[in-house]
Design an enzyme around this catalytic site. Sequence first.
Site, mmCIF file in Angstrom:
data_model
loop_
_atom_site.group_PDB
_atom_site.id
_atom_site.type_symbol
_atom_site.label_atom_id
_atom_site.label_comp_id
_atom_site.label_asym_id
_atom_site.label_seq_id
_atom_site.Cartn_x
_atom_site.Cartn_y
_atom_site.Cartn_z
ATOM 1 N N GLU A 118 1.027 -1.276 0.005
ATOM 2 C CA GLU A 118 0.039 0.393 0.104
ATOM 3 C C GLU A 118 0.283 0.900 -0.086
ATOM 4 O O GLU A 118 0.499 2.273 -1.021
ATOM 5 C CB GLU A 118 -0.802 -0.346 1.659
ATOM 6 C CG GLU A 118 -1.751 -1.094 1.128
ATOM 7 C CD GLU A 118 -2.744 -1.200 0.139
ATOM 8 O OE1 GLU A 118 -2.906 -0.122 -0.624
ATOM 9 O OE2 GLU A 118 -3.157 -2.520 -0.179
ATOM 10 N N ASP A 163 3.495 -3.988 -5.677
ATOM 11 C CA ASP A 163 4.180 -5.527 -5.399
ATOM 12 C C ASP A 163 5.914 -5.650 -5.235
ATOM 13 O O ASP A 163 6.778 -6.261 -4.646
ATOM 14 C CB ASP A 163 4.098 -6.907 -6.238
ATOM 15 C CG ASP A 163 2.762 -7.619 -5.933
ATOM 16 O OD1 ASP A 163 2.000 -7.082 -5.019
ATOM 17 O OD2 ASP A 163 1.937 -7.473 -6.665
#
Length: 422
Positions: free
Chosen positions: A280, A361
Amino acid sequence: MIGPLFYIACGLVLARLAAACALSALNRRHVVRCRANPPPAVVALEDEATRAKSAEYTLVHSRFGDLTDIFDAGLVLVVLGCGVLPWAYGAVSRWGTPGSVWTGAAFVFLTMTAFSACSLPWDAWDQFSLEERFGFNRTTPGRWLLDKVKGFVLALILGFPVLWALLALVRRAGPSWWLWAAGLVFALQVIMLVIYPHVILPWFNKLSPLPDGELRSRLLALGQRTGFRAGAIDVIDGSKRSNHSNAYFTGFGRFRRVVLYDTLIAQLSAAELEAVLAHEIGHYRLRHIPQRIGFSVVMLVLGFGALAWLARAPWFTADFGFPPQAEAPAFLLFVMLSGTVSFWLTPLSAAWSRHHEYQADRFAREAMGDAGPMVGALRRLSETNLSNLTPHPLYSAFHYSHPTLVERESALVGGARGPHAL
């Protein structure tokens, strides 16, 4: 009196419905084939029992989605064709001065509320039959109904004044009203980012500070080494409604808050939770948020610009039985029908979103110094949420804002990237 545009609108509604159902059927056949003969990459990620349950969950919700799509499309066609909307507009207009701003706002608000009410039985079926069947439902009928009542009250308190303001701009801001309208809506979106966790979220959930301990220490240390500062790290009691899990941050600047679902904390290890937060943070550090806000602004301007053009055209509202150039009906028709056009553009926005997910990611892997925690978190979340690992590529292009687990793990571990590289 119905005009040619009505039949064009019907064609657009039916074309979208046909495409959605065809994509759904294509995906179901693909899931069934992969369940019978799973790709090696999927066999390595899921055991047979989880794979079978995940496939069944996907198939059940796919068939349910077709039913709701058919119902929604049929409802729109019937409502547009039977003359009930022009009748309702005339009836509501008589509550005050005909054509006044507040009666126009009342007409749009009541009509959209009626459409929402028609979806309640489907929502209940999904929650208390389908989600219950697979062990996800944790709410009660009373809480579910109370949530709906609260949602209506919030819409009345917040949504109705916004409708009134937008319609007032049409009257008072001149030909450039649509630019002012886009600016107003954007400003309200920014304000909502700040007030949502303090004013609106407590109506539905309880936020509690994350207790001191290993997890809090790890998350604070992660924030320091990645240059991410948050005003608070909170835990939300999502488990009282569902076993699904999530994590996000809301607000900006010193108002930014990290929110972790209690179900997520129960499902993941401290290292895996740290990796999820790193993901995030990756969205924040890679400036995905400003990019998405910028895209939102462009779409607001384009949307209100298209609405302004249609509202000025006497044939737009008249072809559906309304008075020519009636602002409130133009707003309502635009909301009802704009999805028939935007649907065909969703692969572009979905592809952009998946690109951002790959980047976040990769940021998480670098922040953690290892792909292991992120891979472990993705595997666990996929298993607990019964995610479909084998969607049809065309279905995924329209409906998947995130890559599949196979794609994400391949990119994290081996650096490979591509659509459904099984």
